[in-house]
Write an enzyme that holds these catalytic residues in place. Sequence first.
Site, short mmCIF file in Angstrom:
data_model
loop_
_atom_site.label_atom_id
_atom_site.label_comp_id
_atom_site.label_asym_id
_atom_site.label_seq_id
_atom_site.Cartn_x
_atom_site.Cartn_y
_atom_site.Cartn_z
N THR A 88 0.82 -1.22 0.00
CA THR A 88 0.00 0.00 0.00
C THR A 88 0.86 1.27 0.00
OG1 THR A 88 -0.13 -0.02 2.41
CG2 THR A 88 -1.93 -1.09 1.22
N ASP A 126 -3.65 0.44 -3.36
CA ASP A 126 -4.60 0.47 -2.24
C ASP A 126 -5.96 0.06 -2.82
OD1 ASP A 126 -6.38 0.97 -0.25
OD2 ASP A 126 -5.90 3.09 -0.01
N SER A 183 -10.72 -17.63 3.52
CA SER A 183 -10.52 -17.88 4.96
C SER A 183 -11.49 -18.95 5.43
CB SER A 183 -10.80 -16.59 5.74
OG SER A 183 -10.85 -16.86 7.12
N TYR A 224 -16.03 -9.57 7.25
CA TYR A 224 -14.92 -10.34 6.68
C TYR A 224 -15.41 -11.70 6.15
CZ TYR A 224 -10.26 -12.64 6.83
OH TYR A 224 -9.09 -13.33 6.55
N ALA A 249 -18.43 -12.55 5.24
CA ALA A 249 -19.30 -12.36 4.06
C ALA A 249 -18.45 -12.06 2.82
CB ALA A 249 -20.28 -11.22 4.32
N ILE A 299 -3.00 -18.43 10.65
CA ILE A 299 -1.62 -18.41 10.17
C ILE A 299 -0.87 -17.31 10.92
CG2 ILE A 299 -0.14 -18.21 8.11
CD1 ILE A 299 -2.19 -20.57 7.96
P1 NAP Z 1 -1.05 -9.28 6.67
O1 NAP Z 1 0.18 -9.89 7.22
O2 NAP Z 1 -1.83 -8.33 7.51
O3 NAP Z 1 -0.67 -8.60 5.26
C1 NAP Z 1 -1.68 -7.94 4.54
C2 NAP Z 1 -1.17 -7.55 3.17
O4 NAP Z 1 -2.25 -6.89 2.48
C3 NAP Z 1 -0.01 -6.55 3.24
O5 NAP Z 1 0.85 -6.78 2.16
C4 NAP Z 1 -0.72 -5.21 3.09
O6 NAP Z 1 0.09 -4.19 2.54
C5 NAP Z 1 -1.84 -5.57 2.14
N1 NAP Z 1 -2.96 -4.63 2.25
C6 NAP Z 1 -3.52 -4.14 3.39
N2 NAP Z 1 -4.49 -3.26 3.10
C7 NAP Z 1 -4.54 -3.19 1.74
C8 NAP Z 1 -5.31 -2.41 0.84
N3 NAP Z 1 -6.21 -1.51 1.25
N4 NAP Z 1 -5.07 -2.55 -0.49
C9 NAP Z 1 -4.16 -3.45 -0.94
N5 NAP Z 1 -3.38 -4.19 -0.12
C10 NAP Z 1 -3.58 -4.07 1.20
O7 NAP Z 1 -2.12 -10.39 6.24
P2 NAP Z 1 -1.97 -11.97 6.04
O8 NAP Z 1 -2.27 -12.62 7.32
O9 NAP Z 1 -0.73 -12.30 5.30
O10 NAP Z 1 -3.24 -12.23 5.10
C11 NAP Z 1 -3.14 -12.43 3.70
C12 NAP Z 1 -4.47 -12.95 3.19
O11 NAP Z 1 -4.78 -14.18 3.86
C13 NAP Z 1 -5.65 -12.02 3.47
O12 NAP Z 1 -6.54 -12.06 2.39
C14 NAP Z 1 -6.27 -12.62 4.70
O13 NAP Z 1 -7.65 -12.28 4.78
C15 NAP Z 1 -6.05 -14.09 4.45
N6 NAP Z 1 -6.10 -14.92 5.64
C16 NAP Z 1 -5.20 -14.75 6.63
C17 NAP Z 1 -5.28 -15.58 7.75
C18 NAP Z 1 -4.31 -15.50 8.89
O14 NAP Z 1 -4.50 -16.20 9.90
N7 NAP Z 1 -3.24 -14.70 8.81
C19 NAP Z 1 -6.29 -16.53 7.85
C20 NAP Z 1 -7.20 -16.66 6.82
C21 NAP Z 1 -7.09 -15.86 5.71
P3 NAP Z 1 0.97 -3.20 3.49
O15 NAP Z 1 2.16 -4.00 3.94
O16 NAP Z 1 1.35 -2.09 2.60
O17 NAP Z 1 0.10 -2.79 4.62
#
Ligand code: NAP
Length: 236
Positions: free
Chosen positions: A33, A52, A131, A144, A146, A177
């Site tokens: 972002t 973004d 998720s 989230y 939905a 994760i």
């Molecule tokens: P994370 O560590 O919070 O990283 C989020 C990523 O998304 C970062 O690269 C961030 O960029 C980017 N981002 C945030 N807001 C954004 C926006 N408005 N526009 C474009 N990019 C944006 O998340 P994560 O845990 O790796 O999750 C990755 C995916 O897996 C997500 O879709 C999440 O819903 C899904 N997921 C995660 C888990 C879990 O337990 N971690 C479980 C189920 C599903 P910046 O670095 O610039 O902020």
Amino acid sequence: MKTALITGASRGIGNAIALHLKNEGYRVLGTATSQAGASKLENQGIEGLVLDLNSFDSKEQLWEEVESKKIQISILVNNAGITRDNIVLRMSEDEWQDIMNVNLNGTYYLSKKVLKMMLKLKWGRIINITSTSASIGNRGQSNYSAAKAGVEAFTKSLAREVGKRNITVNSIAPGFIDTDMTQQSDGVNKDELIKEIPLGRFGKPDEIAHLASFLCSEEASYITGQIIHVNGGLYM
Ligand code: NAP
């Protein structure tokens, strides 16, 4: 060389997927972002772009940049995601809309854009990160859950639309994760969550990335329209 675009590649699961694909020899574009996040990606050998998904202008600018550089994307990983937790009675319009914009509308926007390239290339892979909460729901995460369920339904419909064009569309549905996202779960006790997971621990971003890179490969050519769960047995 095939080119992959991964949203939200600056941290967590997206960063692990970007590094896996780069190490397997793909050209990898990743988004963050901020310019600082994009520069961090460049230091990892990934072409960093700013995006973004909550801003229509930012989406359009990213796409203009891709087109002006004549980049042909054949792999899209819709990974970027955020949470804005609240119970429905207290949820604000912004908390609902931000989640829809980033998690659901962003997936539709970029999938539509890259499909035009994939049709010309007669080959494509779209991988959406959803998720477990899309299947089982989560208190405080109606927005989230939905949005992620919407992405899963989008996955199946799009897979039916483009299958004959040699384009596969799948979702990976992670459980808990270890990333920044799960560090910021307000008032949630990690030890209590772990008791619910048969494998007795949170997953690692690499454990999602392995599946993503398999889905990109030729070996996965007959898999489409699937929601593949990677959750240590949390949901089965
Ligand atoms: P994370 O560590 O919070 O990283 C989020 C990523 O998304 C970062 O690269 C961030 O960029 C980017 N981002 C945030 N807001 C954004 C926006 N408005 N526009 C474009 N990019 C944006 O998340 P994560 O845990 O790796 O999750 C990755 C995916 O897996 C997500 O879709 C999440 O819903 C899904 N997921 C995660 C888990 C879990 O337990 N971690 C479980 C189920 C599903 P910046 O670095 O610039 O902020």
